[in-house]
Design a protein around this motif. Sequence first.
Motif, mmCIF file in Angstrom:
data_model
loop_
_atom_site.group_PDB
_atom_site.id
_atom_site.type_symbol
_atom_site.label_atom_id
_atom_site.label_comp_id
_atom_site.label_asym_id
_atom_site.label_seq_id
_atom_site.Cartn_x
_atom_site.Cartn_y
_atom_site.Cartn_z
ATOM 1 N N SER A 216 1.072 -1.419 -0.133
ATOM 2 C CA SER A 216 -0.503 0.218 0.364
ATOM 3 C C SER A 216 0.732 1.610 0.323
ATOM 4 C CB SER A 216 -1.752 -0.236 1.582
ATOM 5 O OG SER A 216 -1.731 1.166 1.527
ATOM 6 N N SER A 217 1.673 1.666 0.628
ATOM 7 C CA SER A 217 2.205 1.923 0.290
ATOM 8 C C SER A 217 3.637 2.253 -0.334
ATOM 9 C CB SER A 217 4.007 2.769 1.837
ATOM 10 O OG SER A 217 3.078 1.961 3.657
ATOM 11 N N ALA A 218 4.108 1.164 -0.898
ATOM 12 C CA ALA A 218 4.990 1.529 -2.571
ATOM 13 C C ALA A 218 3.604 2.054 -3.370
ATOM 14 C CB ALA A 218 5.128 -0.285 -2.776
ATOM 15 N N LEU A 219 2.619 2.257 -3.465
ATOM 16 C CA LEU A 219 1.398 1.642 -4.355
ATOM 17 C C LEU A 219 1.033 3.806 -4.414
ATOM 18 C CD1 LEU A 219 -0.857 1.220 -6.713
ATOM 19 C CD2 LEU A 219 -2.086 0.609 -4.693
ATOM 20 N N GLU B 170 -9.735 2.332 -2.891
ATOM 21 C CA GLU B 170 -9.624 0.607 -2.325
ATOM 22 C C GLU B 170 -9.576 -0.274 -3.502
ATOM 23 O OE1 GLU B 170 -11.761 -0.509 1.698
ATOM 24 O OE2 GLU B 170 -13.243 0.841 -0.096
ATOM 25 N N ARG B 171 -10.642 -0.140 -4.406
ATOM 26 C CA ARG B 171 -10.126 -1.649 -5.369
ATOM 27 C C ARG B 171 -9.179 -1.733 -5.703
ATOM 28 N NH1 ARG B 171 -11.068 0.174 -9.984
ATOM 29 N NH2 ARG B 171 -12.028 2.054 -10.760
ATOM 30 N N VAL B 172 -8.643 -0.689 -6.339
ATOM 31 C CA VAL B 172 -6.916 -0.739 -6.964
ATOM 32 C C VAL B 172 -6.292 -1.493 -5.081
ATOM 33 C CG1 VAL B 172 -5.083 0.851 -7.950
ATOM 34 C CG2 VAL B 172 -7.708 1.069 -8.063
ATOM 35 N N GLN B 173 -6.184 -1.003 -4.317
ATOM 36 C CA GLN B 173 -5.814 -1.370 -3.471
ATOM 37 C C GLN B 173 -5.830 -2.604 -2.561
ATOM 38 O OE1 GLN B 173 -4.067 1.065 -0.455
ATOM 39 N NE2 GLN B 173 -5.698 3.218 -1.513
ATOM 40 N N THR B 174 -7.019 -2.802 -2.256
ATOM 41 C CA THR B 174 -7.560 -4.803 -2.228
ATOM 42 C C THR B 174 -7.130 -5.462 -3.742
ATOM 43 O OG1 THR B 174 -9.216 -3.250 -1.545
ATOM 44 C CG2 THR B 174 -10.127 -5.418 -2.472
ATOM 45 N N ALA B 175 -7.445 -4.996 -4.722
ATOM 46 C CA ALA B 175 -7.199 -6.090 -6.059
ATOM 47 C C ALA B 175 -5.152 -6.206 -6.225
ATOM 48 C CB ALA B 175 -7.551 -5.541 -6.960
ATOM 49 N N ASN B 176 -4.469 -5.157 -5.684
ATOM 50 C CA ASN B 176 -3.284 -5.464 -5.855
ATOM 51 C C ASN B 176 -2.622 -6.445 -4.339
ATOM 52 O OD1 ASN B 176 -2.532 -4.163 -8.098
ATOM 53 N ND2 ASN B 176 -2.187 -2.895 -6.678
ATOM 54 N N ILE C 284 -6.098 3.978 -11.244
ATOM 55 C CA ILE C 284 -5.468 5.040 -10.239
ATOM 56 C C ILE C 284 -6.296 6.475 -11.436
ATOM 57 C CG2 ILE C 284 -4.125 6.037 -9.436
ATOM 58 C CD1 ILE C 284 -2.464 4.019 -8.452
ATOM 59 N N TYR C 285 -7.025 7.157 -11.125
ATOM 60 C CA TYR C 285 -6.667 8.566 -12.292
ATOM 61 C C TYR C 285 -6.249 9.552 -11.788
ATOM 62 C CZ TYR C 285 -10.905 9.365 -9.225
ATOM 63 O OH TYR C 285 -12.006 9.587 -8.143
ATOM 64 N N TYR C 286 -6.253 10.507 -12.311
ATOM 65 C CA TYR C 286 -5.482 12.117 -12.182
ATOM 66 C C TYR C 286 -6.997 12.492 -12.413
ATOM 67 C CZ TYR C 286 -1.403 8.437 -11.369
ATOM 68 O OH TYR C 286 -1.110 7.768 -10.791
ATOM 69 N N HIS D 214 2.844 9.537 -6.129
ATOM 70 C CA HIS D 214 3.576 10.498 -5.727
ATOM 71 C C HIS D 214 4.103 10.729 -6.667
ATOM 72 C CE1 HIS D 214 4.555 13.470 -3.116
ATOM 73 N NE2 HIS D 214 4.705 13.420 -2.774
ATOM 74 N N ILE D 215 5.392 9.790 -6.772
ATOM 75 C CA ILE D 215 5.987 10.213 -8.148
ATOM 76 C C ILE D 215 6.203 10.778 -9.306
ATOM 77 C CG2 ILE D 215 8.509 9.374 -9.077
ATOM 78 C CD1 ILE D 215 8.808 7.651 -6.956
#
Length: 338
Positions: free
Chosen positions: A47-50, A285-291, A216-218, A55-56
């Motif tokens: 989660s932190s790496a994502l 949340e679904r992106v983090q959950t999928a990973n 993820i969207y921007y 951020h980068i």
Amino acid sequence: MFLKQRKHRLQNASIRSIIFMYFTITALAASVFIGVSLYGRLSRQMSSALQEENHILINQLGRTMDSYLRLVMKLSDSLYYGVIKNADLSDGSINGEITLLYDNNKDNVENIALFSKEGELLESVPAARLKNNAQVADQDWFTAALEKTENLHFSMPHVQNLFQDGTYRYHRVISLSRSVDINDGDRPGSGVLLVDMKYSVISNTMKRINESSNGIYYYLCSRDGQMIYHPRRADIDRGYFSENCEMTSQLEDGTYELSLNGRPGNVVVSSVAYTGWKLVGVIPERVQTANINRFRYYIITAILILMMMLLEVNRIISRKISRPILRLNESVKAYETG
């Protein structure tokens, strides 16, 4: 005799089974403990790496956006300090110099125009005439430039419909305006310099990064929460989707855990220099959950393989440990029988 041999085998099997059972229970408990600990720790790291990766990426996007805006601001400075401030509008020499600067930047700029403070068109490149019903003095970019003469002003995206266009095409632009001092013969005065940036440059940059973001969207919003670009703008206009730009526009640069459409998620906020615009990256949340789910399957598979290996190792170990015990038991019995 047969019953005695069978009883002997059962006793041997019982000793071996007890040793195997205790070893297996201990190994399974250790495997589960290691798996749970590893899963919890690595899930937090993922989660932190994502978030760090996002951020980068958003900082890189911000630098790209900043570079484009500075290019247009530098063009505005060159037009004002290099051409308009030192020129006399009455001799007509200004148009050639503005055209030269426009030609060098036409991939990024839609048009350049100079207006008097009353809204009269003095110069325009490429050459165009104002529409009969054009109300220049009522445009937001025009009034903002006259109200705060010391600043550069970026407008919201809009369709530039001031000029007559024989192709009947409408160009979506972001207007950069500023107050300028002009000389027209013996009459010094003031006016407004307009540089219309191509909105397509910004939208194409945002579109490319959204197409490769994997969930993820921007989006881009102004300092007062007005939306400049959003990948789901059509859904927002139809009411199928909502975005709280007013809230995110007030956040400082950083990473935040917020409620997104009623569900928890993370957002990364980065400011675009000078404009006050906010670049926002949204990690649902679904992106983090999928990973994490993909990682969970890996952990479960690894634990199952480890357990199968441990069962086989325990079987071998229990056999080797029980063998001398059984031999000792047989020797004791033989000794008892004399």
